[in-house]
Write an enzyme that holds these catalytic residues in place. Sequence first.
Site, PDB file in Angstrom:
ATOM      1  CG  ASP A  34       6.778 -13.139   1.103  1.00  0.00           C
ATOM      2  OD1 ASP A  34       5.782 -12.761   0.457  1.00  0.00           O
ATOM      3  OD2 ASP A  34       7.924 -13.149   0.626  1.00  0.00           O
ATOM      4  CG  HIS A  51      -3.725 -11.778   0.715  1.00  0.00           C
ATOM      5  ND1 HIS A  51      -2.373 -11.843   0.958  1.00  0.00           N
ATOM      6  CD2 HIS A  51      -3.865 -11.064  -0.434  1.00  0.00           C
ATOM      7  CE1 HIS A  51      -1.729 -11.194  -0.009  1.00  0.00           C
ATOM      8  NE2 HIS A  51      -2.607 -10.726  -0.859  1.00  0.00           N
ATOM      9  CG  LEU A 145       1.236 -13.174  21.941  1.00  0.00           C
ATOM     10  CD1 LEU A 145       2.752 -13.373  21.921  1.00  0.00           C
ATOM     11  CD2 LEU A 145       0.562 -14.135  20.963  1.00  0.00           C
ATOM     12  CB  ILE A 209      15.187  -7.166   5.879  1.00  0.00           C
ATOM     13  CG1 ILE A 209      15.974  -8.199   6.682  1.00  0.00           C
ATOM     14  CG2 ILE A 209      14.596  -6.142   6.814  1.00  0.00           C
ATOM     15  CD1 ILE A 209      15.099  -9.100   7.566  1.00  0.00           C
TER      16      ILE A 209
HETATM   17  C1  FPP Z   1       2.803 -11.227   1.536  1.00  0.00           C
HETATM   18  O1  FPP Z   1       2.487 -12.249   0.630  1.00  0.00           O
HETATM   19  C2  FPP Z   1       1.669 -10.980   2.389  1.00  0.00           C
HETATM   20  C3  FPP Z   1       1.057  -9.775   2.553  1.00  0.00           C
HETATM   21  C4  FPP Z   1       1.478  -8.549   1.865  1.00  0.00           C
HETATM   22  C5  FPP Z   1      -0.114  -9.642   3.420  1.00  0.00           C
HETATM   23  C6  FPP Z   1      -0.086 -10.424   4.706  1.00  0.00           C
HETATM   24  C7  FPP Z   1      -1.448 -10.410   5.265  1.00  0.00           C
HETATM   25  C8  FPP Z   1      -2.115 -11.441   5.827  1.00  0.00           C
HETATM   26  C9  FPP Z   1      -1.510 -12.742   6.111  1.00  0.00           C
HETATM   27  C10 FPP Z   1      -3.538 -11.322   6.209  1.00  0.00           C
HETATM   28  C11 FPP Z   1      -4.034 -10.035   6.805  1.00  0.00           C
HETATM   29  C12 FPP Z   1      -3.476  -9.714   8.124  1.00  0.00           C
HETATM   30  C13 FPP Z   1      -4.140  -9.615   9.286  1.00  0.00           C
HETATM   31  C14 FPP Z   1      -3.408  -9.111  10.468  1.00  0.00           C
HETATM   32  C15 FPP Z   1      -5.536  -9.997   9.466  1.00  0.00           C
HETATM   33  P1  FPP Z   1       2.488 -11.905  -0.916  1.00  0.00           P
HETATM   34  O2  FPP Z   1       1.120 -11.489  -1.292  1.00  0.00           O
HETATM   35  O3  FPP Z   1       3.538 -10.906  -1.221  1.00  0.00           O
HETATM   36  O4  FPP Z   1       2.842 -13.292  -1.536  1.00  0.00           O
HETATM   37  P2  FPP Z   1       3.691 -13.546  -2.872  1.00  0.00           P
HETATM   38  O5  FPP Z   1       5.082 -13.040  -2.596  1.00  0.00           O
HETATM   39  O6  FPP Z   1       3.626 -15.021  -3.023  1.00  0.00           O
HETATM   40  O7  FPP Z   1       3.004 -12.803  -3.972  1.00  0.00           O
END
Ligand code: FPP
Length: 255
Positions: A34, A51, A145, A209
Amino acid sequence: MKSMKNIFSSRKRRVDDKKLDMTRLPKHIAIIMDGNGRWAKKRGLPRTAGHKAGVEALRDIIRTCSTLNIKYLTLYAFSTENWKRPKDEVSALMQLLVHYLKKEIIELHKNNVRIRTIGDISGLSQVARKEIDIAIELTKNNDGLGVNIALNYGARAEMIKAVKEMCQKVKNNEIAIENIDENEFEQCLYTKGIPDPDLVIRPSGEFRISNFLLWQIAYSEFWFSNIFWPDFNGECLMEAIIDYQKRDRRFGGIK
Ligand code: FPP
């Protein structure tokens, strides 16, 4: 270019520095990745840049887990609720996933990583499903892993799926209602065969969560941090593990 082996050995040195107890490592670590959006906003960048940076963090964490011989790493990449995000962001996330698998799968395979997914991947695009299938098939016999990527995953949906499967088994006379127990139920979860997470990590300063592994985290230890996911690295992971090793896990019993 620095070989994977060299990168791996430099991580090993840092592990020693931090005095991790290598005999009491968590077997399964689950992470809610996150803070990508806020990381990007802080830098005046579009959310998708966050991202992208999040994928870099992911690389470091996979390497570190592999070096430490952690058995399972579950990553919350896309939830059943994330479809509510703007179309452009959803599509950027899917593209990142496809790009990541295409680019990294050979290296992951060479490093004995096994890729699996949890969640309803039938809801993803054909392109994404194809790359996922290739990754799962290629790495299915690896015993290093185990990386479980949660995609279109929601714990409530997972439990509903399990209940439906159990009902079907009862209907087919495969199981009697009185024989339904936790073990039988777990056979119907996406995480079938995977031990429950010992340690759940959520960076970015949030303390919730968010519909992640609700069944499986009954006795997990939690570790929160203010760091946004793109800044999360192997050092942070080791800090989390060191804290985890100080916990007294009693699973409802007494010492
Ligand atoms: C949450 O941060 C993150 C996500 C919803 C996406 C997580 C994805 C990646 C790290 C990359 C793609 C994954 C793979 C497996 C290649 P947020 O966008 O909610 O952040 P914020 O709360 O600051 O807005």
